[in-house]
Write a protein that holds these residues in place. Structure first.
Motif, PDB file in Angstrom:
ATOM      1  N   PRO A  12     -33.788  71.347  46.330  1.00  0.00           N
ATOM      2  CA  PRO A  12     -34.573  71.186  47.553  1.00  0.00           C
ATOM      3  C   PRO A  12     -36.084  71.344  47.339  1.00  0.00           C
ATOM      4  O   PRO A  12     -36.871  70.857  48.155  1.00  0.00           O
ATOM      5  N   ALA A  13     -36.491  71.985  46.266  1.00  0.00           N
ATOM      6  CA  ALA A  13     -37.929  72.129  45.989  1.00  0.00           C
ATOM      7  C   ALA A  13     -38.578  70.766  45.796  1.00  0.00           C
ATOM      8  O   ALA A  13     -39.731  70.555  46.193  1.00  0.00           O
ATOM      9  N   ARG A  14     -37.852  69.840  45.215  1.00  0.00           N
ATOM     10  CA  ARG A  14     -38.389  68.486  44.996  1.00  0.00           C
ATOM     11  C   ARG A  14     -38.692  67.813  46.328  1.00  0.00           C
ATOM     12  O   ARG A  14     -39.765  67.220  46.507  1.00  0.00           O
ATOM     13  N   ASP A  64     -51.059  67.291  39.718  1.00  0.00           N
ATOM     14  CA  ASP A  64     -50.057  67.118  40.770  1.00  0.00           C
ATOM     15  C   ASP A  64     -48.864  68.028  40.472  1.00  0.00           C
ATOM     16  O   ASP A  64     -48.102  67.772  39.543  1.00  0.00           O
ATOM     17  N   PRO A  65     -48.679  69.092  41.250  1.00  0.00           N
ATOM     18  CA  PRO A  65     -47.586  70.029  40.985  1.00  0.00           C
ATOM     19  C   PRO A  65     -46.186  69.408  41.039  1.00  0.00           C
ATOM     20  O   PRO A  65     -45.237  69.975  40.522  1.00  0.00           O
ATOM     21  N   TYR A  66     -46.061  68.250  41.644  1.00  0.00           N
ATOM     22  CA  TYR A  66     -44.754  67.601  41.760  1.00  0.00           C
ATOM     23  C   TYR A  66     -44.104  67.399  40.396  1.00  0.00           C
ATOM     24  O   TYR A  66     -42.891  67.548  40.253  1.00  0.00           O
ATOM     25  N   PHE A  67     -44.901  67.069  39.391  1.00  0.00           N
ATOM     26  CA  PHE A  67     -44.354  66.746  38.073  1.00  0.00           C
ATOM     27  C   PHE A  67     -43.740  67.951  37.372  1.00  0.00           C
ATOM     28  O   PHE A  67     -43.010  67.776  36.400  1.00  0.00           O
ATOM     29  N   ARG A  73     -38.060  65.844  36.477  1.00  0.00           N
ATOM     30  CA  ARG A  73     -38.240  65.896  35.022  1.00  0.00           C
ATOM     31  C   ARG A  73     -38.897  64.597  34.577  1.00  0.00           C
ATOM     32  O   ARG A  73     -38.479  63.506  34.973  1.00  0.00           O
ATOM     33  N   VAL A  74     -39.943  64.718  33.774  1.00  0.00           N
ATOM     34  CA  VAL A  74     -40.583  63.542  33.192  1.00  0.00           C
ATOM     35  C   VAL A  74     -39.725  63.108  32.006  1.00  0.00           C
ATOM     36  O   VAL A  74     -39.597  63.837  31.023  1.00  0.00           O
TER      37      VAL A  74
END
Length: 92
Positions: A12-14, A64-67, A73-74
């Motif tokens: 859910p953090a995503r 960007d904290p999203y990554f 995951r990149v």
């Protein structure tokens, strides 16, 4: 061009981090640095195509904290040389 592939989990953090991330995507697109971005149909990940150098893309991703959000995951960050649909001709 630089292609960034992401993979997602159901964390859910995503989803909580996604609205701010999408605002950044729009800003990068408006600035001409991001050409295309979007999730796979099954929402298992996404693809982003940048018109920028790898160092610039890495800097944007670091800002960007999203990554680094749990659930994101990149998978890869790769240079890409399109042969068709680009203003830079290649060899076929």
């Amino acid at each position: 061009m630089i292609c960034v592939e992401l993979s997602f989990t159901a964390d859910p953090a995503r989803l909580a981090a996604r609205p701010d991330h999408r605002q950044r995507l729009r800003a990068w697109h408006d600035q001409g640095m991001l050409l295309l971005a979007g999730p796979w149909d099954d929402d298992s990940g996404a693809l982003l195509i940048f018109a920028a150098e790898a160092a610039t893309v890495r800097r944007l991703m670091a800002e960007d904290p999203y990554f680094t959000t749990p659930g994101v995951r990149v998978v890869s960050l790769r240079a890409w040389r399109p042969l068709v649909g680009s203003d830079r001709p290649g060899t076929l």
